[in-house]
Scaffold this motif. Sequence first.
Motif, PDB file in Angstrom:
ATOM      1  N   GLN A  92     -11.371  65.801  30.295  1.00 20.89           N
ATOM      2  CA  GLN A  92     -11.733  67.359  30.167  1.00 20.89           C
ATOM      3  C   GLN A  92     -12.581  67.541  30.532  1.00 20.89           C
ATOM      4  OE1 GLN A  92      -9.238  69.230  30.030  1.00 20.89           O
ATOM      5  NE2 GLN A  92      -7.916  67.986  28.893  1.00 20.89           N
ATOM      6  N   GLY A  93     -13.468  66.634  30.472  1.00 23.94           N
ATOM      7  CA  GLY A  93     -15.510  66.810  31.249  1.00 23.94           C
ATOM      8  C   GLY A  93     -16.396  67.197  29.282  1.00 23.94           C
ATOM      9  N   GLY A  94     -16.982  66.612  29.637  1.00 23.66           N
ATOM     10  CA  GLY A  94     -18.614  66.812  28.285  1.00 23.66           C
ATOM     11  C   GLY A  94     -18.466  68.185  28.142  1.00 23.66           C
ATOM     12  N   LYS A  95     -18.527  68.502  27.113  1.00 19.78           N
ATOM     13  CA  LYS A  95     -19.360  69.950  26.445  1.00 19.78           C
ATOM     14  C   LYS A  95     -20.473  69.988  27.828  1.00 19.78           C
ATOM     15  CE  LYS A  95     -17.041  69.752  21.604  1.00 19.78           C
ATOM     16  NZ  LYS A  95     -17.765  69.108  20.326  1.00 19.78           N
ATOM     17  N   ARG A  96     -20.290  71.518  27.412  1.00 18.43           N
ATOM     18  CA  ARG A  96     -21.879  72.172  27.831  1.00 18.43           C
ATOM     19  C   ARG A  96     -23.458  72.255  26.751  1.00 18.43           C
ATOM     20  NH1 ARG A  96     -18.194  75.067  30.867  1.00 18.43           N
ATOM     21  NH2 ARG A  96     -17.872  74.744  33.433  1.00 18.43           N
ATOM     22  N   GLY A  97     -24.026  72.049  27.374  1.00 21.72           N
ATOM     23  CA  GLY A  97     -25.314  71.987  26.275  1.00 21.72           C
ATOM     24  C   GLY A  97     -25.786  73.658  26.751  1.00 21.72           C
ATOM     25  N   ALA A  98     -26.362  74.080  25.637  1.00 22.55           N
ATOM     26  CA  ALA A  98     -27.838  74.621  25.910  1.00 22.55           C
ATOM     27  C   ALA A  98     -28.884  74.464  26.375  1.00 22.55           C
ATOM     28  CB  ALA A  98     -27.515  75.858  25.129  1.00 22.55           C
ATOM     29  N   PHE A  99     -29.469  75.768  27.065  1.00 22.66           N
ATOM     30  CA  PHE A  99     -31.163  75.290  27.805  1.00 22.66           C
ATOM     31  C   PHE A  99     -31.881  74.991  26.322  1.00 22.66           C
ATOM     32  CE2 PHE A  99     -29.927  76.106  32.209  1.00 22.66           C
ATOM     33  CZ  PHE A  99     -30.281  75.222  32.308  1.00 22.66           C
ATOM     34  N   ASN A 100     -32.779  74.978  25.798  1.00 22.95           N
ATOM     35  CA  ASN A 100     -33.992  75.273  25.023  1.00 22.95           C
ATOM     36  C   ASN A 100     -35.009  76.529  25.923  1.00 22.95           C
ATOM     37  OD1 ASN A 100     -36.210  73.486  26.266  1.00 22.95           O
ATOM     38  ND2 ASN A 100     -35.595  72.126  25.313  1.00 22.95           N
ATOM     39  N   ILE A 101     -35.585  76.897  25.242  1.00 21.23           N
ATOM     40  CA  ILE A 101     -36.380  77.533  25.283  1.00 21.23           C
ATOM     41  C   ILE A 101     -37.447  77.272  26.804  1.00 21.23           C
ATOM     42  CG2 ILE A 101     -38.829  79.085  24.606  1.00 21.23           C
ATOM     43  CD1 ILE A 101     -35.981  80.297  23.470  1.00 21.23           C
ATOM     44  N   ALA A 102     -38.513  76.273  26.262  1.00 16.93           N
ATOM     45  CA  ALA A 102     -39.038  75.473  27.051  1.00 16.93           C
ATOM     46  C   ALA A 102     -38.740  75.276  28.611  1.00 16.93           C
ATOM     47  CB  ALA A 102     -40.093  74.552  27.201  1.00 16.93           C
ATOM     48  N   GLN A 103     -36.910  75.385  28.852  1.00 16.63           N
ATOM     49  CA  GLN A 103     -36.360  74.591  30.035  1.00 16.63           C
ATOM     50  C   GLN A 103     -36.251  75.970  30.595  1.00 16.63           C
ATOM     51  OE1 GLN A 103     -33.498  72.599  28.409  1.00 16.63           O
ATOM     52  NE2 GLN A 103     -34.721  70.561  28.575  1.00 16.63           N
ATOM     53  N   VAL A 104     -36.006  77.036  29.623  1.00 13.97           N
ATOM     54  CA  VAL A 104     -35.353  78.250  30.182  1.00 13.97           C
ATOM     55  C   VAL A 104     -37.096  79.054  30.815  1.00 13.97           C
ATOM     56  CG1 VAL A 104     -34.611  81.213  30.042  1.00 13.97           C
ATOM     57  CG2 VAL A 104     -33.439  78.990  28.947  1.00 13.97           C
ATOM     58  N   GLN A 105     -37.675  79.485  30.011  1.00 14.51           N
ATOM     59  CA  GLN A 105     -39.281  79.099  30.756  1.00 14.51           C
ATOM     60  C   GLN A 105     -39.732  78.947  31.943  1.00 14.51           C
ATOM     61  OE1 GLN A 105     -41.163  81.674  28.340  1.00 14.51           O
ATOM     62  NE2 GLN A 105     -41.832  82.071  30.231  1.00 14.51           N
ATOM     63  N   ARG A 106     -39.684  77.748  32.084  1.00 17.45           N
ATOM     64  CA  ARG A 106     -39.667  77.338  33.588  1.00 17.45           C
ATOM     65  C   ARG A 106     -39.198  77.931  34.284  1.00 17.45           C
ATOM     66  NH1 ARG A 106     -40.342  72.596  30.538  1.00 17.45           N
ATOM     67  NH2 ARG A 106     -38.180  71.600  31.227  1.00 17.45           N
ATOM     68  N   ILE A 107     -37.431  78.148  33.936  1.00 17.56           N
ATOM     69  CA  ILE A 107     -36.617  79.091  34.981  1.00 17.56           C
ATOM     70  C   ILE A 107     -37.677  80.260  35.611  1.00 17.56           C
ATOM     71  CG2 ILE A 107     -34.201  79.391  35.957  1.00 17.56           C
ATOM     72  CD1 ILE A 107     -33.233  76.801  33.998  1.00 17.56           C
ATOM     73  N   LEU A 108     -37.763  80.953  34.193  1.00 14.63           N
ATOM     74  CA  LEU A 108     -37.302  82.092  34.871  1.00 14.63           C
ATOM     75  C   LEU A 108     -39.567  82.394  35.885  1.00 14.63           C
ATOM     76  CD1 LEU A 108     -37.209  83.588  30.874  1.00 14.63           C
ATOM     77  CD2 LEU A 108     -35.558  83.776  33.291  1.00 14.63           C
ATOM     78  N   ASP A 109     -40.869  81.465  34.810  1.00 10.33           N
ATOM     79  CA  ASP A 109     -41.520  81.386  35.495  1.00 10.33           C
ATOM     80  C   ASP A 109     -41.609  80.821  37.214  1.00 10.33           C
ATOM     81  OD1 ASP A 109     -42.549  82.245  33.315  1.00 10.33           O
ATOM     82  OD2 ASP A 109     -43.442  79.897  32.679  1.00 10.33           O
ATOM     83  N   PHE A 110     -40.718  80.712  37.437  1.00  8.01           N
ATOM     84  CA  PHE A 110     -40.035  80.152  39.157  1.00  8.01           C
ATOM     85  C   PHE A 110     -39.679  80.860  39.734  1.00  8.01           C
ATOM     86  CE2 PHE A 110     -37.167  78.655  42.107  1.00  8.01           C
ATOM     87  CZ  PHE A 110     -37.781  77.975  43.067  1.00  8.01           C
ATOM     88  N   SER A 111     -38.495  81.460  38.894  1.00  7.09           N
ATOM     89  CA  SER A 111     -37.130  82.573  39.767  1.00  7.09           C
ATOM     90  C   SER A 111     -38.113  84.034  39.887  1.00  7.09           C
ATOM     91  CB  SER A 111     -36.728  83.110  38.943  1.00  7.09           C
ATOM     92  OG  SER A 111     -35.491  81.659  39.007  1.00  7.09           O
ATOM     93  N   VAL A 112     -39.600  84.374  39.055  1.00  6.26           N
ATOM     94  CA  VAL A 112     -39.704  86.101  38.798  1.00  6.26           C
ATOM     95  C   VAL A 112     -40.525  85.485  40.490  1.00  6.26           C
ATOM     96  CG1 VAL A 112     -42.058  85.328  38.142  1.00  6.26           C
ATOM     97  CG2 VAL A 112     -41.094  87.603  38.031  1.00  6.26           C
ATOM     98  N   LYS A 113     -41.057  84.522  40.580  1.00  7.03           N
ATOM     99  CA  LYS A 113     -42.258  84.250  42.279  1.00  7.03           C
ATOM    100  C   LYS A 113     -41.364  84.258  43.099  1.00  7.03           C
ATOM    101  CE  LYS A 113     -45.980  82.854  39.114  1.00  7.03           C
ATOM    102  NZ  LYS A 113     -46.565  81.508  38.532  1.00  7.03           N
ATOM    103  N   CYS A 114     -40.196  84.448  42.937  1.00  8.46           N
ATOM    104  CA  CYS A 114     -39.190  84.017  44.224  1.00  8.46           C
ATOM    105  C   CYS A 114     -39.110  85.790  45.181  1.00  8.46           C
ATOM    106  CB  CYS A 114     -37.527  83.542  44.233  1.00  8.46           C
ATOM    107  SG  CYS A 114     -37.834  82.107  43.435  1.00  8.46           S
ATOM    108  N   GLU A 115     -38.791  85.071  46.610  1.00 13.90           N
ATOM    109  CA  GLU A 115     -38.494  86.937  46.666  1.00 13.90           C
ATOM    110  C   GLU A 115     -37.675  86.844  47.746  1.00 13.90           C
ATOM    111  OE1 GLU A 115     -41.029  86.749  51.032  1.00 13.90           O
ATOM    112  OE2 GLU A 115     -42.904  86.450  50.305  1.00 13.90           O
TER     113      GLU A 115
END
Length: 464
Positions: A266-289
Motif C-alpha cells: 500500500q505504500g508507507g505513511k507520509r510524514g510531515a516536514f519539521n519547521i526547520a525543513q519548511v524554513q529552508r524551502i521557504l528561504d530558497f523559494s522566495v528568491k526564485c524568479e
Amino acid sequence: MLQTVLQNKRKKQKEYIPYTFVRNGIYYFRYRVPLAIQQATNLPPIIRQSLKTTSPKQAENHARITVGFFLNLQEMIMARKRHDSLLLTQELISFASPIGDFKFEGNSLEEETNLVSKFVQENFETKDMVSNQSSAKKGLLISNMWAKWQESWEELSDKETKGRIRYMDILIHLFGQQSICSITAKEADQVMKTVDMMPKSNIKPYSQWSQTERINAAVNRSIPKQERVTSSKHALKVYQGFYKWLKLEHVIDESPFNQMRYENKQGGKRGAFNIAQVQRILDFSVKCEDPAKKWIPLLMAYSGMRNGEIQRLTKSDVRCCQVTDVWYILITDSKTIASSREVPIAQALLDLGFLSFINSLDEGRIFSVSEKWLTRYYSGVLKRVCDLPSVALRGEALSVYSFRHTVTSLIRSTGANIAMTSAIMGHSAEGGIQANYTHTELFSLQELKGIVDAIPYRPNLSDN
C-alpha cells in the motif's frame, strides 16, 4: 426449528443441489446419460446446460424435472426392448421445462429416438462440446485479450489510460505469450513482485528509460529500494479489472489475482516536514524568479493545498470577501465534495506581494505547469538544494505532499478543532450525527484567517 437447521445446512453446503453446479452465481445442469439412452440415441455420456437461474429452489425443481424425464425415457427404452411392438408415441409425456417443451412423437421407435437425440444435442452442451470450448480458450493469448480489452474501453481519462497501459506492459512482458487460462496464482504473485521492484519513472535516470528497460531492471532486482515505487495498489486494481472483464466475457472462471498469496503493497505513511525543513524551502523559494518555483511552495506551506488544486487555480479563484474584506482562494475543482472550500490567504503571503503577482496575470490558469511538474521539481531540485531527507524522524516518507501534513499539524496545535481544520484543509468530516450537522462553509473567513496567520514560519528575505 428443523426447517431453520435445514436452511442453515444448505447455506453451509453452498446451496449444493444434485445434478447441478454453480458458475458465477448461475446454476448449471450436469447429467451422465444412462447407457440404455446412449445406445438408443447415440448421445454422448455427459450433457450440461445452464438452468438460467440463481435461485437454489428453482434450480432444484428444474433439475428434478429434467432428470425425471431421462429416467422415464430410460424405462420406456428398456420396455421397448422387451416389447418390440410398443411405440414411444403413446407413452412420452409433453411438459414445459427450463430448456423447452419435451415432446417426441414419431411413427417408429427409430424416428422418436432420433428426435430425442437431435433435441438434446441442440439444447445441451455435451462433453465433447465443453472440451472443444476449453481447447479454444486455451488458444487465447494474454497479449491478444489485452488488445481486445483496450477496444472495450469507454470514456477513460488520459491518466487512467496511461496507468492501465503502464501496468499491463509488465504482465505482457512476463506472460504475454502465455494462454489466458494457464496463468497461475504463483505467476500472479510474480507479476506483483515485479511491480514492487519497478523504479519511480519521474526521477533520473529512470525517466529517460523505456518501459521495457525499467521492467528488465525490476526483473533483475537492480533498482535501489529508495528509488522503487512506494505503492502497488493501482497495479493490482488494473490486473483485477482486466480479469474481471475476462470473466464477464466468459473467457475464464477464476482470476489468479484473487488467489495469489501476495500482500498488497500500500505504500508507507507520509510524514510531515519539521519547521526547520519548511524554513529552508521557504528561504530558497522566495528568491526564485520563476513564478511557479516561488509561489507554489509558498502557497502549499501556508494553505496545505493539494498539488492538483494549486495547479488548477485560475486568476478568478483569488477573491476578496465583501463582508470581511478577507482575501481568500476559492477551491471548487478538487477530489471530493468536502474539498470545495474557501481558504484564507495568510498575511505572510500578502506581505510578500501575492496580490500584486495575481494582478499582473492575464485571465486563466495562474501556473502553466504540467501535472507532474511539482513532483519532479521537488525530487530533482528542492530535495537536493534544501537538504531534505527521504523520510521523517519516525520513518514516514517525505514528499511534496508532506506540506499538507505539516499545515494540518500546525493549525491543530493552535487549538483549532477538527471541524475548523477540515474547513481549511478540505478533509471529509468524521462520521456520525455531529458530522451531519457540521457545515464548514459557515465558519467565518476572519476566524479561519486567524488560524492560518498563526502558522509560525516566515521566509528569510536577506541575502545571507
